[in-house]
Design a protein around this motif. Structure first.
Motif, mmCIF file in Angstrom:
data_model
loop_
_atom_site.group_PDB
_atom_site.id
_atom_site.type_symbol
_atom_site.label_atom_id
_atom_site.label_comp_id
_atom_site.label_asym_id
_atom_site.label_seq_id
_atom_site.Cartn_x
_atom_site.Cartn_y
_atom_site.Cartn_z
ATOM 1 N N TYR A 89 53.514 -32.151 20.435
ATOM 2 C CA TYR A 89 53.275 -31.153 19.080
ATOM 3 C C TYR A 89 52.249 -30.217 19.325
ATOM 4 O O TYR A 89 50.818 -30.549 19.470
ATOM 5 C CB TYR A 89 53.153 -32.217 17.844
ATOM 6 C CG TYR A 89 52.921 -31.160 16.399
ATOM 7 C CD1 TYR A 89 54.256 -30.932 15.964
ATOM 8 C CD2 TYR A 89 51.799 -30.571 16.008
ATOM 9 C CE1 TYR A 89 54.069 -30.456 14.961
ATOM 10 C CE2 TYR A 89 51.961 -29.916 14.778
ATOM 11 C CZ TYR A 89 53.254 -29.716 14.378
ATOM 12 O OH TYR A 89 53.218 -28.865 13.160
ATOM 13 N N LEU A 90 52.644 -28.931 19.486
ATOM 14 C CA LEU A 90 51.635 -27.944 19.874
ATOM 15 C C LEU A 90 51.594 -26.776 18.530
ATOM 16 O O LEU A 90 52.509 -26.402 18.005
ATOM 17 C CB LEU A 90 51.954 -27.070 21.042
ATOM 18 C CG LEU A 90 52.328 -28.099 22.176
ATOM 19 C CD1 LEU A 90 52.739 -27.163 23.361
ATOM 20 C CD2 LEU A 90 51.043 -28.781 22.601
ATOM 21 N N ASN A 91 50.356 -26.509 18.366
ATOM 22 C CA ASN A 91 49.869 -25.403 17.295
ATOM 23 C C ASN A 91 50.489 -24.056 17.421
ATOM 24 O O ASN A 91 49.981 -23.546 18.644
ATOM 25 C CB ASN A 91 48.875 -25.817 16.531
ATOM 26 C CG ASN A 91 48.715 -27.260 15.925
ATOM 27 O OD1 ASN A 91 47.771 -27.849 16.467
ATOM 28 N ND2 ASN A 91 49.326 -27.435 14.826
ATOM 29 N N LYS A 92 50.358 -23.271 16.317
ATOM 30 C CA LYS A 92 50.367 -21.749 16.687
ATOM 31 C C LYS A 92 49.069 -21.317 17.172
ATOM 32 O O LYS A 92 48.060 -21.851 16.788
ATOM 33 C CB LYS A 92 50.691 -21.081 15.439
ATOM 34 C CG LYS A 92 50.635 -19.801 15.405
ATOM 35 C CD LYS A 92 50.719 -19.129 13.929
ATOM 36 C CE LYS A 92 50.773 -17.459 13.672
ATOM 37 N NZ LYS A 92 50.755 -16.912 12.509
ATOM 38 N N GLY A 93 49.037 -20.586 17.929
ATOM 39 C CA GLY A 93 47.935 -20.060 18.649
ATOM 40 C C GLY A 93 47.591 -20.804 19.990
ATOM 41 O O GLY A 93 46.817 -20.139 20.700
ATOM 42 N N PHE A 94 48.030 -21.777 20.160
ATOM 43 C CA PHE A 94 48.076 -22.401 21.441
ATOM 44 C C PHE A 94 48.497 -21.613 22.620
ATOM 45 O O PHE A 94 49.349 -20.894 22.351
ATOM 46 C CB PHE A 94 48.544 -23.930 21.514
ATOM 47 C CG PHE A 94 47.779 -24.929 20.679
ATOM 48 C CD1 PHE A 94 46.838 -24.777 19.877
ATOM 49 C CD2 PHE A 94 48.036 -26.178 21.117
ATOM 50 C CE1 PHE A 94 46.273 -25.610 19.077
ATOM 51 C CE2 PHE A 94 47.337 -27.158 20.531
ATOM 52 C CZ PHE A 94 46.292 -27.030 19.547
ATOM 53 N N MET A 95 48.088 -21.768 23.881
ATOM 54 C CA MET A 95 48.084 -21.103 25.009
ATOM 55 C C MET A 95 48.763 -22.120 25.990
ATOM 56 O O MET A 95 48.233 -23.088 26.166
ATOM 57 C CB MET A 95 47.080 -20.162 25.624
ATOM 58 C CG MET A 95 46.381 -19.230 24.552
ATOM 59 S SD MET A 95 47.294 -17.822 24.082
ATOM 60 C CE MET A 95 47.567 -16.959 25.282
ATOM 61 N N ILE A 96 49.923 -21.460 26.636
ATOM 62 C CA ILE A 96 50.513 -22.425 27.708
ATOM 63 C C ILE A 96 50.438 -21.374 29.115
ATOM 64 O O ILE A 96 51.070 -20.421 28.953
ATOM 65 C CB ILE A 96 51.842 -23.071 27.525
ATOM 66 C CG1 ILE A 96 51.904 -23.823 26.298
ATOM 67 C CG2 ILE A 96 52.327 -23.758 28.650
ATOM 68 C CD1 ILE A 96 53.156 -24.429 25.773
ATOM 69 N N LYS A 97 49.905 -21.879 30.071
ATOM 70 C CA LYS A 97 49.633 -21.048 31.478
ATOM 71 C C LYS A 97 50.545 -21.939 32.358
ATOM 72 O O LYS A 97 50.207 -23.230 32.565
ATOM 73 C CB LYS A 97 48.378 -20.945 31.945
ATOM 74 C CG LYS A 97 48.345 -20.316 33.132
ATOM 75 C CD LYS A 97 46.987 -20.649 33.791
ATOM 76 C CE LYS A 97 46.803 -19.764 35.166
ATOM 77 N NZ LYS A 97 45.417 -19.990 35.773
ATOM 78 N N VAL A 98 51.711 -21.690 33.044
ATOM 79 C CA VAL A 98 52.440 -22.330 33.828
ATOM 80 C C VAL A 98 51.909 -21.824 35.316
ATOM 81 O O VAL A 98 51.825 -20.872 35.893
ATOM 82 C CB VAL A 98 53.944 -21.995 33.841
ATOM 83 C CG1 VAL A 98 54.759 -22.352 35.265
ATOM 84 C CG2 VAL A 98 54.524 -22.595 32.456
ATOM 85 N N GLU A 99 51.909 -23.118 36.104
ATOM 86 C CA GLU A 99 51.315 -22.970 37.474
ATOM 87 C C GLU A 99 52.550 -23.681 38.356
ATOM 88 O O GLU A 99 52.797 -24.622 38.245
ATOM 89 C CB GLU A 99 49.952 -23.495 37.947
ATOM 90 C CG GLU A 99 48.973 -22.962 37.056
ATOM 91 C CD GLU A 99 47.292 -23.387 37.491
ATOM 92 O OE1 GLU A 99 46.504 -22.748 37.440
ATOM 93 O OE2 GLU A 99 47.450 -24.560 37.970
ATOM 94 N N GLU A 100 53.223 -22.733 39.219
ATOM 95 C CA GLU A 100 54.232 -23.419 40.255
ATOM 96 C C GLU A 100 53.714 -22.844 41.511
ATOM 97 O O GLU A 100 53.032 -21.552 41.898
ATOM 98 C CB GLU A 100 55.700 -23.159 39.693
ATOM 99 C CG GLU A 100 55.815 -21.508 38.987
ATOM 100 C CD GLU A 100 57.068 -21.719 38.465
ATOM 101 O OE1 GLU A 100 57.970 -22.414 38.501
ATOM 102 O OE2 GLU A 100 57.509 -20.661 37.804
ATOM 103 N N ILE A 101 54.769 -23.220 42.368
ATOM 104 C CA ILE A 101 54.396 -22.679 43.959
ATOM 105 C C ILE A 101 55.829 -21.999 44.339
ATOM 106 O O ILE A 101 56.759 -22.363 44.119
ATOM 107 C CB ILE A 101 54.328 -24.066 44.793
ATOM 108 C CG1 ILE A 101 53.017 -24.953 44.348
ATOM 109 C CG2 ILE A 101 53.958 -23.404 46.278
ATOM 110 C CD1 ILE A 101 51.719 -23.954 44.429
ATOM 111 N N THR A 102 55.235 -20.934 45.045
ATOM 112 C CA THR A 102 56.526 -20.081 45.494
ATOM 113 C C THR A 102 56.710 -20.196 47.060
ATOM 114 O O THR A 102 55.656 -20.819 47.797
ATOM 115 C CB THR A 102 55.973 -18.550 45.396
ATOM 116 O OG1 THR A 102 54.993 -18.170 46.198
ATOM 117 C CG2 THR A 102 55.865 -18.079 44.124
ATOM 118 N N ASN A 103 57.788 -19.928 47.660
ATOM 119 C CA ASN A 103 58.051 -20.202 49.210
ATOM 120 C C ASN A 103 57.233 -19.318 49.806
ATOM 121 O O ASN A 103 56.749 -19.350 51.040
ATOM 122 C CB ASN A 103 59.751 -19.464 49.229
ATOM 123 C CG ASN A 103 60.543 -20.889 48.865
ATOM 124 O OD1 ASN A 103 60.167 -21.953 48.477
ATOM 125 N ND2 ASN A 103 61.691 -20.554 48.732
#
Length: 333
Positions: free
Chosen positions: A275-289
């Motif tokens: 459960y995440l609230n309005k205004g929360f930030m999500i940053k995705v970290e993934e790996i590229t070839n």
């Protein structure tokens, strides 16, 4: 004419040898031994004959050693790969440890490994891998443990090697093993406010490994990341991780795109099981070839021959990946 033909064949053989010098396989880091269709497909294609399998973790709680999250097996688990038992041990386990406790710990880890091998009829070889982020304060006792485990198990004992343990080898010491596994990830903490990729920042890695060719242990295998996660930041600046998120997961009408890798939540609700609230930030970290190829090319100049172990074997991370192509990549740095 015969000489020309011989030289041509020699060049072709050398070229093939160069391309195949980085066989690859995976770490298996789940609590239950089970392979779905995508995981089995990826593992069957792997060019190294091993599967590095986490058996359990060891921690010290209230002065007592405790195995944590010991593996169980699903009857569907089946592979022709040779299992390399891998045990993660917390650094605090070696704080204020006595010689008798080191002996006790080595004996019990060996017995539990053997119990699981027999219980699940695993095709295990003559290697045990220990994963521990040891420090200058625990190094002597940890190194003593590695020696004891080898003596008790009558097997080859290897260990993981983190970037800072290479850079600060004079302080961190050299483990008494013949083979180490260089962990080319976790270049920074995901819980810090940073614009860097905490899983793998190639420039940071290169700075830590600038003198890798001088490391006294010459048999070095390489662990590379293929995992991803999302870093959630709340209104107070506190962070939490959601595993296996990708940029595709950020496509939601309730999300506002802030950058290529970050969104702001526009509406309270359940997202990715949280459960995440309005205004929360999500940053995705993934790996590229491209990142993986960059690391391989860099390491080729430091340690020309190594096996690659991708972390980790999970359907979320292996779908649509051509690991053979990445592992064979050769180029100029």
């Amino acid at each position: 004419m015969r000489i020309s033909t011989f030289l041509l064949v020699l060049i072709l053989l050398t070229s093939c040898s160069e391309k195949d010098k980085h066989p690859y396989t995976f770490y298996y880091w789940k609590t239950k031994l089970a392979l779905d269709q995508e995981e089995k497909k990826a593992l069957d294609k792997a060019t190294a004959p091993y599967l590095y399998t986490r058996f359990f973790d060891i921690n010290k709680v209230n002065g007592r050693f405790q195995p944590v999250a010991v593996i169980t097996e699903n009857k569907s688990f089946d592979t022709d790969k040779q299992i390399v038992p891998t045990v993660f041990i917390t650094n605090q386990t070696f704080l204020n440890i006595s010689k008798e406790e080191i002996q006790f710990l080595a004996e019990n880890i060996h017995h539990l490994i053997e119990k699981k091998i027999k219980e699940y009829h695993l095709n295990a070889g003559q290697e045990i891998q220990i994963d521990c982020d040891w420090t200058a304060g625990t190094r002597d006792d940890y190194f003593s443990f590695l020696k004891q485990l080898k003596k008790i198990s009558h097997k080859g004992v290897s260990c993981t090697l983190r970037l800072h343990q290479v850079k600060d080898k004079a302080l961190m010491g050299i483990p008494p093993v013949e083979k180490v596994y260089l962990m080319c990830y976790s270049t920074s903490s995901p819980l810090e406010n940073s614009d860097k990729n905490s899983i793998l920042d190639v420039n940071i890695l290169k700075s830590y490994l600038s003198k890798l060719e001088d490391y006294p242990i010459k048999k070095i295998e390489v662990a590379l990341p293929i995992y991803s996660w999302g870093i959630v930041t709340n209104h107070l600046g506190k962070h939490k991780l959601i595993n296996a998120l990708s940029q595709n997961d950020l496509k939601n009408p309730n999300f506002k795109k802030v950058s290529d890798h970050e969104i702001e939540i526009l509406k309270d609700g359940f997202y990715f099981g949280n459960y995440l609230n309005k205004g929360f930030m999500i940053k995705v970290e993934e790996i590229t070839n491209d990142q993986l190829r960059d690391v391989i090319t860099f390491l080729d100049k430091k340690i020309p021959e190594f096996t690659i172990i991708y972390y980790q074997l999970d359907a979320k991370f292996v779908i649509n990946q051509n690991f053979k192509l990445i592992s064979k990549f050769q180029g100029d740095f």
